[in-house]
Design a protein around this motif. Structure first.
Motif, short mmCIF file in Angstrom:
data_model
loop_
_atom_site.label_atom_id
_atom_site.label_comp_id
_atom_site.label_asym_id
_atom_site.label_seq_id
_atom_site.Cartn_x
_atom_site.Cartn_y
_atom_site.Cartn_z
N VAL B 37 10.31 7.05 -0.24
CA VAL B 37 10.11 5.92 -1.16
C VAL B 37 9.51 6.43 -2.46
N CYS B 39 7.48 5.48 -5.64
CA CYS B 39 6.54 4.43 -6.02
C CYS B 39 6.06 4.68 -7.44
N TYR B 63 9.96 -4.51 -4.49
CA TYR B 63 10.52 -3.58 -3.50
C TYR B 63 12.03 -3.60 -3.63
N CYS B 116 8.32 -0.16 -5.61
CA CYS B 116 8.59 0.71 -4.46
C CYS B 116 10.09 0.70 -4.21
N SER B 129 5.74 2.23 1.66
CA SER B 129 5.59 1.66 0.32
C SER B 129 4.13 1.35 0.02
#
Lengths: 237, 237, 237, 237, 237, 237
Positions: B37, B39, B63, B116, B129
């Motif tokens: 992920v 971020c 997200y 994220c 996340s």
């Protein structure tokens, strides 16, 4: 100490009135104090596409709120053009909770849609929707069985839900809006009639919490859900 | 016994690489095994409208998932014209979790947006996340403090998250996709560096659960989050 | 004279890393300097409906950008509820360009979807998407041929793209964001490995242009695309 | 050889009728053979928000097509709930093209919106929209100048557009639908009255092309646009 | 002759229960036989933007239907992402009708929103919404006057509505669903307490009609609306 | 007394030009004074899904307005992302009106779509759309009969529409925009060639009305529709 004067482990007055909607296969109006939710069950002959030819059925839920169910008017989602994230989160939760109490193989390839519409809101609408939605589901399944469409009862157990939280430093059962809007920690607890857990959602709205605090809320929830299951039984006669 | 050969209480290999995005005020790439992920944290000068003139700041999250982060391609939400209920539920959770670790008064009237984006998915993307999002947030706040824009550190503690579940009858830590898709009970546990609980979400995907089982998953989660907080510290140097 | 110090006919450093996504049938991460695009290819068994029973296949593309790929955060298109006109224009261009290098009859009745997601943007994202997207396509087709699903190679030639423009009065190759945002004339040139033109898009952003200027940009583009095709070959080994 | 019997370098009959819409500040109906586009200009007192306090104006365009402008009915975009990628691409092109012929500083802080609505389509609607849209723009600016609202003419030169392509192996001018739908290579050429290029968009619909072929199409386009500018002048008297 | 056994000029049993919603400034539940509509009035401090600084107020309405208000479940409009044409038509009608009975100058610069949500449907929901909506409006205005916010009563007269139609060759009053779905001609008649007409909408659903037939339906409607105004008065005490 | 100088019972100049759209199965341009509507009929081989295997056909309508058909520019509905409530109301009315003049059994299982696009608006666009839409429908049906696809004429009678209203205290026929925007009472009257009523919609825009006033408007409407039917006949030759 509680705004309503209730004891720490006291539910609001619960009332479940069944068969309130002429057209639905099952329906009830559940009142948890000033929170009122109209729940209906619709039986559809076909399961959703992803279950075709699996022999399994499905239970799903939709949730809505009348614009003036709340203290200040909430914009109508149909006019806004979409369901809010909150609405979607709630209806996914209701569906998941009810499915946990159903043998989808015994239900067979059909779908039951539970609509939960909040007529008046005073906190705890998602829990009331689950407790009332289960009654509507039970009534619709009764009708299917009475008609011989389903032979073996697909309903495994009761499903009920209650919120608990830490209000003014104390663990309390069944938060109303005045409590919910200021609670530090807050949780929803969904259980079966036998006392097994289906879903636990605890959240530090204003203050993080310890395992010990979590335990105390679970104690309250177990007691509360036992009373709610009794109310479901009473309503169904 | 686990598909990956891991021990019951073993995390996947964790890697947190910081400052991977040229433009963001803070960023990292977190890898929990095959779950990756990206971020980033964006600092905005203004808070959301509902906080104007309150002296309080806000942390929010969005997200997303690349279409081919998953085994079969997932339809792009931008093309579908809306974010799914699942996406909205996850991004609400990330924002809520991170806010629980922030003193919004010390942050002042500004907003930090945590994006994220799942580059590759193999289970546990919401937990990764949160753990990675906190690192991006920490880096962005560091920059604000270094620039003298914020004087008192608004970050109260680490925030990390891990999933646990009952797989093949055993409680296991940090489910990967192979485990997650068949787990009976399944939960996400968000905690602070000091071990306080921020959010607990447990769900009976296939089987209801008892308080004892819940306790065993919490034990695993506490151990896992301790390791994740250590990984956050190591990444930040 | 160029902000980056590059010569007029100098590409940014090009890097194409293949097989970066576990799940995709083909993938690469292409970097043109600080512009980074993740490209994946998904093979679908069925062609789009309008090609059913024609014996022809299809190649299509989707394009996205992470919100913080850009200097200031760009609103997430999924949250906005639609893809922008710019996004749609770019993804139509990528698909059209790649199809020009494919024998759709040899591909047969299937569809390959190329997803191009900009991880970091510094100008030239649509060109990088085409050059990288072709590599992902090539890898996916290799896999189909290796599996014996396709017998005759449907890929006719390489496809690569580069931008050129008039910056500070001089024709320059491969504009970065600093150049692109002030360029008078600006064009995207898509070519085959054999040097044939697939698409030419020139636009007077700030100043109209003559055929002679157009010719000079084409000279640069031909040289640039030759280098990009070499980079594609090197990446594929 | 051409389906219409036209010579290779022959435009369709062009007709531009001005002042056809009672309410618009400028308007015309342009007919390129069987392609008919109604163009109107609306003057708005305010520029778009991003130009506030810059002293600059803006020209933008919107494009639409009546559902039965085409051979088979096209779904109404208002009913579909969004403009297609094609529509957005075209209206962005029209706006960009017209702005290239305008001194936005002389226009001042106002916006002119050009609406191009295709009443009947037979190929080349985007080019006809640009050529006709410019006439509507010219008329609206004339009115502003006559009223003394604008002192210095912001229009720098004519803007006209024509398509050319390779049909049945031959370069031809001003493709109609029968030609356009089978053309190998196909391009739109937007030019000023002085013969400078504003935008060139060439695309290998079915066959890639060489620089020499590109040159031949440009020759045709230059001749065609010269005739279209003459038609604009004649219409304006 | 009527499916319900009613006489040709007989209304269904009417019941109007007031103050049924805790939060609303005015509310009632109106029942016309098996048609049940929950009506609420919300007072907003500001008028809609187009009335700013005019001294005039506004009354508007929104209409909705619970999914299982109908015999077979109707898709939830919030889930569908838009209000249907039917819904919009009805809510525009309700708003228009109620405004016809209001002195918008005496109301002042504020807006009253009437929400009409059909809990159960058996024909005639739009008429019931108007008749009940007026009661909610009256209650909200009473409250504004009692609080001294409005001095002069802005309500000019009662507003009530009823449908009439030709069923099985006979003009009948207050169609229920069984009649409505087979009626040849069908109309909605909105009137004031003094018997003046506000809106007449007659439609040849299955058979065109003459002026004489129209007259007979108007006779029925006048009688019906007189009874409905009496019911409004009785409900308000 | 009327702004246009017309007599109380005088229509605006009516012109109906047929076969104005090359591609449509039937089309006309109807002009009622300065209100101009382009109407086309599209024949589709299949009925809408709800009529499959019923032997019945369908006639439906869509309505649109060019952005600058109006005095100030109206936002394009395709850009806004939805049709307004007004648009939907109008197109539902047009479809309902035209269906009232059609024997859907004789039409057979096919659908005719009537598109009514307002090129210029000066009041009365919905009535002009109905009167012109019927001509387009008639022409499309003629073509079906000529081709032997339909044997028995499904068109039962002419359908025409006109508005009437009370302007400056006087009942007037065929309101233009100047009258319509200030009229107290206002109605649309749709009739057959034989003088039967199809739809009556009267509304108290500013003042309630009596049955006597309603009668006077009906008198005017009958005379007006007779003239419109004559115009339809003349246009069709």
């Amino acid at each position: 100490m509680r705004p309503s004067g209730r004891k720490l482990d006291e539910l609001r007055p619960v009332s479940i009135e069944i068969d309130v909607m002429k057209h639905a296969e099952g329906s009830c109006l559940i009142r948890m104090g000033e929170t009122h939710v109209l729940c209906s069950a619709t039986v559809e002959d076909k399961p959703p596409p992803f279950l075709k030819n699996t022999g399994l059925g499905w239970v799903t839920a939709e949730y809505g709120m009348l614009p003036r169910a709340t203290n200040s008017r909430t914009r109508r989602e149909a006019a806004a053009g979409k369901q809010s994230g909150r609405t979607q989160e709630i209806q996914r939760l209701i569906g998941r909770a009810l499915r946990a109490g159903v043998d989808r193989s015994a239900l067979g390839e059909r779908q039951i849609v539970i609509d939960c519409d909040v007529i008046q809101a005073d906190g705890g609408t998602r829990c009331a929707s689950i407790t009332g939605g289960w009654v509507a589901l039970r009534l619709a399944v009764n009708r299917l069985m009475k008609a011989g469409i389903i032979v073996s009862d697909p309903i495994l157990d009761h499903v009920a839900a209650v919120s608990c939280g830490v209000y003014a430093g104390q663990p309390v059962l069944d938060l109303d809006y005045a409590e919910d809007s200021t609670a530090g920690t807050d949780g929803n607890f969904i259980m079966t009639g036998a006392g097994r857990l289906i879903e636990v959602q605890m959240s530090a709205e204003g203050a993080t919490f310890s395992r010990a605090e979590m335990g105390r809320l679970l104690d309250l929830a177990e007691a509360g859900n036992t009373m709610l299951v009794a109310a479901q039984k009473a309503a169904l006669g």
